[in-house]
Design a protein around this motif. Structure first.
Motif: not given
Lengths: 681, 681
Positions: A311, A314, A316, A327-332, B148, B150-151, B177
């Motif tokens: 994070h 990026l 974040i 919670a991740l902002t995004t995992s992909d 995530g 986002l996902e 977030q």
């Protein structure tokens, strides 16, 4: 039956008949033989070198005459004079078929080279990068049929190399017209072949045939250190490796203190992002200087890191990672342009960040999964990446589970009374004679053991300053093996153990490893509080692994892989003595070295591996230890240090095993032998 | 036969039976009726407003009862109180089918709205932008099934809106977030739906339902002026228009002098690029301020420009465009990120640059082709974009040809003795009485003719300073019609013409339009050198058009469209008198206004139009006038100013025609009448 000569390629074994006069490169292409060429068979690039074989080949059923290939020609002469051709080699585009012939394609002439890894169970790295070099000849502009220079270049690349419809980076557009004219309409292009995010694109252009290389970076962005490997995208070789301390340390030593810093300071997350980017840009300058290349030749970079670093890389705020539900902002996985992040590489350089598995199991764990490939394993493998948090993977071809376990910083030498980071002067290996209870040790920066001649002289400069993470694990394990510590983790008194090195300290006892006070150095001891710290850490690690085994429905695993820079230094034997890891055949406990870094390198060099790990990560089942009651149960039960009776029946058999550390990064192979000698003495 | 009620939508006429209780929005979706909705039928966005009709509809064969729809509900009440619902309207997501019903979808409730253009032959603008707003409700994070934020957002967008697999811009990741939590897992996203260059992507995110708009810019980047239209990407409306002088003028007035500046100065091209970017960024600030919106809401921008401006916008040295073979760096359309170019819009904003047709026929000509659509015309249309260079298109559904003709700057008032740019004080319209030979004129900034009461007072501030481009064309044409100038282009003497306004100057004569010296102003005359300049310019334009007609194999065209800001001010009648354009029925000569700007607006608002014009441009056949011997031939023959005998037989009939200028930008509609009154007096 064809009268055309037979051409056989080794090592592929591919064969076919071709008319007299067919260039070997053409034959290879028609048969789908993996023979490289960057100039399209113009005798410029020399990448299509082959080694013809002459004589009788009963295996292949042919006899190759001396004149089976056309004579050495002027193109080969010129190339040989200019850059030298290894004896026996020919240029595949110049040597033409005259009769039956057997041709070997050496490894470096293959397009999809493999970088072979030493460990048998590890996957080799296939070199199949997303960005490659192509030489091409472009049609000149014609007023009668106006078209852009770029469009004619793209047409040439499509026709000669069967590349898809390309676009050009803005930096290429700016350079295009003078480069085309300087190269007299012959140019070399670095082409990114495209992915889910980016359309295929010309990244760089050079006049004529470009003899140099293009590069990529595999970056392991850790909370403590940032390590980068600079790789040649053509050969797959690592041309330089370098590392720096993560400049974010000034905002907090561990991850949670950095998350807190972001919470307590309005622009805290931005400051930390700026710091890490600044650090990385300095690292990139340093590594390019080491390799003596222009930083603008770095066209790709892959990052692996834990979720908090992910994070902060990026930009974040990692706030949400500091509290349930994590919670991740995004995992992909993310494909970005380096400039978007503020990284100073080639202006069009790409960045790829591996996917995260969960809020506590990051892209670094994904990289370990890519390197160690539990999802491709026939047998059940437990992969443990030991650090401040332990990321644990358990699985085989059927299924892979993952969790993170809060081991705390004890394994890194922190919160240990005489503990310190791994640095010159730190004790990293310890042997305690089970009879005399006398410890001998090695310190980082000196190849000698403490009881060998010259040890004092060689360590005079650094001194003996403390115990690092691997040292404290060995110390505790050896203390247990020598009977200085009992199963519940209490250090005995001098009377109980029979050595004056045990001395009372508060309500418990401590054990003296080394007294340097005579030379103005510290007294290095292991206290009972230290033992407790290590017990807690190892219990956390063990419990995480056990939890996964419960979820998998198994009582034991076939193999254990210790990953991580720290894992590389843990002796598997001592890890088992301590009960850090579940029971497994000793010979099946190996160290994978810096598996996350290796995973980054794989993703850098092999574009297919990116798809692969994205798919793998999607299929990994994540277990959150924090909400699993059984984790707590295991934890309570796992704090004891096992003895021969229970719960580790193989413990006794370990005492006389060599403690060879499988660390790929070198290490003294004679240690096992030396140790036995010590014991014997 | 179904017993379910019948639902009929107008104006589409689509119909179907639906069970009682079906929301009108649902029925519309099932039938593929173009009914908008941004909130997914939650009664928030009000975009699905419909007008139900009651009574008997013999045309449709139904009678609609008063209770054919469910009663007005609380959601509609709340919306009506808060923002007001037009009388008779219902919310399509709330009103449910109870019986047979006829429902009208008003224009503003359609997804693919059309911005109707005034000219019958011009294509309407379909609103189908690449970036749209979507309201969505996102699943909250769950530790048991980590993923995530986002996902989960992407999953919601896919499920609710059938959007493809999306990515998120880095700026969205940074905001994600806190925005999700502030909106309590309800958010509005601006989504770019993807194109050949960019994968589909979330561009911006707002907590809850975002009631505002997102915007795009259509920019006509001319060598002299830069004009921008700010459009609402939802409604397609122009919300502000603004323009500035191109700051590059300081490096050279015309294109060739800018190309030269780049050749003579090492960083000349970069300086010019910096200047134009700085100017545009200032323009964007100005236009956002005019519209009272945040510049960060501008998510898309379309640029049209000539090839030299095209290269300088992209930071490419236009050197090659200054010499044969006039090779463009790239001719295809470009999709870029605004930040790549250094444009200060939304951080993720896109830029689209229309394709160029050839080295002299740029993206501006492509935009004209998009607006005027010669490739979709049944009849043969000649489209002329008059500027420093004239870009000429000739074609119909079968085939379109294009060329550029070097008219020079005379049509813009440059190189004319009393010439000046179109600015307050410049003479823009002229009438010469054929009997008395007295000229009357209008100046920019004053609505009165020079012989009307109050003219002197109203022009006192600006003065009468010179003649602009449209003025000089009218002057020369009127001089020809009044017999002051003969066919070859010589001004007669006072004796020959019977007016003292003709006076000798050097070896030829000049004609006095206005003497302002008594008030300290200039003497405004038309010299014979001026006539020559106009003859050269109009001959170039005519020859280009003729050349295309030769290539097409025709002697006449069905329609002529005069495009360009300048074309908007040329009176078609005077253009024909001068012989600027080939013969065509007078009523079929129209002005398209700023067709390039309109083309930019179409490309901005309709993503399909981009594909369309790219395809069209690929099929346009380009003619290079410089290498066509017939161009020179036509040029030599075209310098005469036609008289009634040849080559324009319709000339005489023009004298009494009204000279209504079809300029969409307004203009005095009573001029034709006024003129006749003048003549009569």
């Amino acid at each position: 039956m064809s009268k055309d000569p037979l051409v056989i390629f080794t090592p592929s074994g591919k064969r076919g008949h071709f008319p007299v006069g067919t260039p070997i490169l053409t034959a290879a292409r028609k048969l789908g033989v993996d023979l490289d060429s960057a100039c399209g068979g113009r005798g410029i690039c020399s990448k299509c070198q082959v080694t013809p074989s002459y004589g009788e080949f009963s295996k292949h059923g042919v006899t190759v005459a001396k004149d089976a290939l056309s004579e050495w020609n002027t193109v080969e002469d010129r190339y040989n004079e200019k850059r030298g051709l290894i004896s026996g080699r020919r240029l595949g585009c110049q040597a033409k078929v005259q009769g039956d012939i057997v041709v070997d394609v050496p490894a470096e002439s293959q397009v999809h080279k493999q970088v072979v890894r030493k460990r048998a169970e590890a996957r080799d790295i296939v070199v199949n990068p997303s960005t490659r070099l192509y030489y091409v000849e472009v049609q000149e502009p014609d007023m009668h049929d106006p078209s852009g220079d770029l469009e004619r270049l793209i047409t040439a690349l499509r026709k000669e190399w069967e590349l898809p419809e390309l676009e050009a980076d803005l930096s290429v557009l700016k350079a295009l017209q003078p480069v085309l004219r300087k190269g007299e309409w012959k140019v070399t292009c670095a082409v990114h072949l495209g992915d889910d995010t980016f359309s295929p694109r010309i990244m760089q252009i050079w006049p004529g045939y470009y003899e140099g290389s293009i590069y990529g970076l595999a970056v392991d962005l850790g909370s403590t250190t940032i390590a980068a490997h600079l790789c040649d995208l053509g050969s797959g070789e690592v041309v330089a490796s370098s590392g720096i301390m993560n400049p974010q340390i000034r905002f907090g030593e561990d991850l949670m203190s950095r998350v807190s810093y972001g919470m307590m300071n309005a622009s805290g997350a931005d400051e930390m992002t700026d710091a890490v980017l600044e650090g990385m840009n300095a690292l990139f300058v340093q590594i390019a200087a080491e390799a003596e290349i222009d930083r603008n030749l770095i066209l790709d970079a892959v990052f692996v890191c834990n979720p908090v670093m992910h994070h902060l890389l990026l930009g974040i705020d990692p706030f949400e990672l500091g509290q349930a539900p994590f919670a991740l902002t995004t995992s992909d996985a993310l494909a970005l342009r380096a400039v978007e992040l503020g990284l100073n590489l080639h202006p069009a350089a790409r960045v790829y960040v591996l996917p995260c598995i969960a809020g506590h199991v990051g892209a670094d764990a994904a990289a370990v999964a890519l390197s160690e490939a539990p999802d491709k394993s026939e047998d059940l493998v437990l992969v443990v990446d030991v650090g401040t948090n332990a990321e644990i993977l358990l699985g085989n071809k059927e299924k892979v589970l993952a969790c993170s376990s809060p081991t705390g910083p004890a394994f890194e030498g922190a919160q240990i009374s005489s503990g310190q980071r791994a640095a010159p002067g730190a004790i990293e290996r310890i042997v305690i004679d089970p009879v005399t209870k006398e410890p001998h040790f090695k310190v980082i920066g000196c190849d000698l053991w403490s009881d060998e001649d010259g040890f004092a002289a060689e360590t005079a400069a650094t001194g003996i300053t403390g115990i690092c993470g691997s040292g404290i694990i060995e110390a505790v394990a050896e203390m247990r093996l020598a009977g200085i510590v009992d199963g519940p983790g209490l250090i005995g008194s001098a009377e109980q153990t029979g050595t004056d090195r045990c001395f009372p300290e508060g309500r418990t006892n401590s054990f003296l490893i080394h007294d340097g006070t005579a030379d103005g150095g510290p007294r290095i001891t292991v206290t009972n509080v230290d033992i407790r710290q290590i017990q807690m850490a190892k219990a956390a690690l063990y419990s995480g692994a056990r939890l996964l085994m419960d979820k998998f429905g198994v009582d034991k695993v076939d193999r254990v892989v210790l990953a991580g820079a720290f894992g590389a230094h843990i002796s598997p034997k001592h890890a088992m003595v301590l009960g850090m890891i579940p029971d497994a055949p000793f010979e099946n406990v190996t160290s994978a070295g810096n598996a996350a870094g290796t995973g980054a390198r794989i993703a850098l060099l092999n574009t297919d591996a990116r798809k692969d790990i994205e798919e793998t990560v999607r299929n990994i089942h994540k277990i959150e230890t924090a909400i699993e009651p059984r984790f707590q149960e295991h934890f309570v039960n796992a704090s004891a240090i096992p003895n021969s009776a229970e719960p580790f029946p193989i413990l006794n058999s370990l005492v006389d095993l060599p403690d060879v550390n499988h660390n790929q990064g070198g290490g003294d192979k004679s240690e096992g032998r030396r140790r036995r000698r010590k014991r014997a003495s």
